[in-house]
Design an enzyme around this catalytic site. Sequence first.
Site, PDB file in Angstrom:
ATOM      1  N   ARG A  57      10.796  10.123 -19.180  1.00 13.15           N
ATOM      2  CA  ARG A  57      10.161   8.996 -18.462  1.00 13.15           C
ATOM      3  C   ARG A  57       8.796   8.693 -19.071  1.00 13.15           C
ATOM      4  O   ARG A  57       8.410   7.530 -19.184  1.00 13.15           O
ATOM      5  CB  ARG A  57       9.964   9.365 -16.990  1.00 13.15           C
ATOM      6  CG  ARG A  57      11.257   9.502 -16.229  1.00 13.15           C
ATOM      7  CD  ARG A  57      10.983  10.057 -14.848  1.00 13.15           C
ATOM      8  NE  ARG A  57      10.440   9.041 -13.973  1.00 13.15           N
ATOM      9  CZ  ARG A  57      11.172   8.320 -13.135  1.00 13.15           C
ATOM     10  NH1 ARG A  57      12.458   8.512 -13.045  1.00 13.15           N
ATOM     11  NH2 ARG A  57      10.607   7.405 -12.387  1.00 13.15           N
ATOM     12  N   ASN A  99       1.324  -3.489  -6.393  1.00 11.10           N
ATOM     13  CA  ASN A  99       2.711  -3.460  -5.923  1.00 11.10           C
ATOM     14  C   ASN A  99       2.812  -4.249  -4.628  1.00 11.10           C
ATOM     15  O   ASN A  99       1.863  -4.285  -3.843  1.00 11.10           O
ATOM     16  CB  ASN A  99       3.126  -2.001  -5.673  1.00 11.10           C
ATOM     17  CG  ASN A  99       4.570  -1.874  -5.211  1.00 11.10           C
ATOM     18  OD1 ASN A  99       5.457  -2.544  -5.743  1.00 11.10           O
ATOM     19  ND2 ASN A  99       4.812  -1.015  -4.237  1.00 11.10           N
ATOM     20  N   HIS A 101       5.103  -4.435  -1.136  1.00  2.96           N
ATOM     21  CA  HIS A 101       6.033  -3.571  -0.389  1.00  2.96           C
ATOM     22  C   HIS A 101       6.331  -4.208   0.973  1.00  2.96           C
ATOM     23  O   HIS A 101       5.414  -4.674   1.655  1.00  2.96           O
ATOM     24  CB  HIS A 101       5.415  -2.184  -0.212  1.00  2.96           C
ATOM     25  CG  HIS A 101       6.341  -1.253   0.491  1.00  2.96           C
ATOM     26  ND1 HIS A 101       7.389  -0.624  -0.158  1.00  2.96           N
ATOM     27  CD2 HIS A 101       6.412  -0.869   1.791  1.00  2.96           C
ATOM     28  CE1 HIS A 101       8.049   0.112   0.720  1.00  2.96           C
ATOM     29  NE2 HIS A 101       7.486  -0.024   1.905  1.00  2.96           N
ATOM     30  N   ASP A 133      -0.847   4.155  -7.324  1.00  3.62           N
ATOM     31  CA  ASP A 133      -1.233   5.465  -7.855  1.00  3.62           C
ATOM     32  C   ASP A 133       0.047   6.259  -8.107  1.00  3.62           C
ATOM     33  O   ASP A 133       1.126   5.676  -8.170  1.00  3.62           O
ATOM     34  CB  ASP A 133      -2.235   6.170  -6.931  1.00  3.62           C
ATOM     35  CG  ASP A 133      -1.636   6.470  -5.565  1.00  3.62           C
ATOM     36  OD1 ASP A 133      -0.398   6.367  -5.405  1.00  3.62           O
ATOM     37  OD2 ASP A 133      -2.402   6.806  -4.654  1.00  3.62           O
ATOM     38  N   GLY A 135       1.781   8.170  -6.250  1.00  6.79           N
ATOM     39  CA  GLY A 135       2.683   8.396  -5.126  1.00  6.79           C
ATOM     40  C   GLY A 135       3.707   7.280  -4.942  1.00  6.79           C
ATOM     41  O   GLY A 135       3.696   6.268  -5.641  1.00  6.79           O
ATOM     42  N   ASP A 137       4.652   4.346  -2.998  1.00  5.82           N
ATOM     43  CA  ASP A 137       4.087   3.335  -2.100  1.00  5.82           C
ATOM     44  C   ASP A 137       2.796   3.817  -1.433  1.00  5.82           C
ATOM     45  O   ASP A 137       2.518   3.504  -0.272  1.00  5.82           O
ATOM     46  CB  ASP A 137       5.127   2.884  -1.064  1.00  5.82           C
ATOM     47  CG  ASP A 137       6.344   2.273  -1.740  1.00  5.82           C
ATOM     48  OD1 ASP A 137       6.159   1.553  -2.738  1.00  5.82           O
ATOM     49  OD2 ASP A 137       7.480   2.533  -1.292  1.00  5.82           O
TER      50      ASP A 137
HETATM   51  C1  GRF Z   1      10.664  -6.912  -2.304  1.00  4.52           C
HETATM   52  O1  GRF Z   1      10.973  -6.842  -0.946  1.00  4.52           O
HETATM   53  C2  GRF Z   1       9.467  -6.028  -2.611  1.00  4.52           C
HETATM   54  O2  GRF Z   1       8.560  -5.962  -1.556  1.00  4.52           O
HETATM   55  C3  GRF Z   1      10.120  -4.685  -2.816  1.00  4.52           C
HETATM   56  O3  GRF Z   1      11.320  -4.947  -3.487  1.00  4.52           O
HETATM   57  C4  GRF Z   1      11.763  -6.274  -3.152  1.00  4.52           C
HETATM   58  C5  GRF Z   1      11.964  -6.995  -4.446  1.00  4.52           C
HETATM   59  O4  GRF Z   1      12.557  -8.258  -4.296  1.00  4.52           O
HETATM   60  N1  GRF Z   1       9.228  -3.794  -3.532  1.00  4.52           N
HETATM   61  P1  GRF Z   1      12.628  -9.258  -5.539  1.00  4.52           P
HETATM   62  O5  GRF Z   1      13.305  -8.506  -6.689  1.00  4.52           O
HETATM   63  O6  GRF Z   1      11.235  -9.676  -5.887  1.00  4.52           O
HETATM   64  O7  GRF Z   1      13.477 -10.391  -5.056  1.00  4.52           O
END
Ligand code: GRF
Length: 179
Positions: A57, A99, A101, A133, A135, A137
Site C-alpha cells: 500500500r 474527506n 463523510h 489523518d 484514522g 474518518d
Molecule cells: C459519499 O456519501 C461520501 O460521503 C462517502 O462516500 C460516498 C461517495 O459517493 N465518503 P460518490 O462516489 O461521490 O457518489
Amino acid sequence: MIGVLVSGNGSNLQALIDAGLPITAVAANRKDAYALIRAREAGIPAATFGLDCHASREERDLMMATWLEEHEVELIVLAGYMHLLTPPFLRRFPDRIVNVHPSLLPAFPGAHAIADAIAAGVEKTGVTVHLVDEGLDTGPVIRQEAVPVEPRETLEERIHAVEHRLLPQVVEERLCLAR
Ligand code: GRF
C-alpha cells in the site's frame, strides 16, 4: 489545483466539476469506478492505482502522490475514496487532504454510515467535511451540517444533496488557504 481520489460513483466529483473548481487529476483505486468516466468526460487526466499492481500500500500511495504532484495538485479531496491512506502519502500533503463523510462525525464512521444511523434510531445525522489523518474518518472537522433521519426513504438522497453543496464550498475555501 485540486486532485480528487475516488472509488465509486463519483457524484461528489461531479459536484466539484460542476462548481468549476480547478481539478487537474483524478485517481482511483479501482478500474471500474464510474467516477473515472466522469473525469474523462470532463477532460480531466485520470488514472488507476490498484493494489494488484503494487508490492505494498505504501508503494502504491507513493506512486499516486508523485503522479498527483506532477499534476501540480495543492489540495487533495477524498470523494468516496474507500482506502485508508498510508503515512508516507499523508506526509506529502500535510493539512491538505479533505474527506466528505455521510454522518455527523465522530458518530458513525466507516463505510455504512447512513444505514448505521438508521439502525441506531437517532433523530438526526448529517454530513461532515474534515481533514484527513491516519484514522478511519477521524481528523479535525472543517464543517458539518445536520440532516433529519425521517423520512428515512429519502435520507440517502438528502444527505447526498447536502454533500454536493457543502463539499465544493469547503474545497474552494481550503484551496485559497493552501496557496
Ligand atoms: C459519499 O456519501 C461520501 O460521503 C462517502 O462516500 C460516498 C461517495 O459517493 N465518503 P460518490 O462516489 O461521490 O457518489
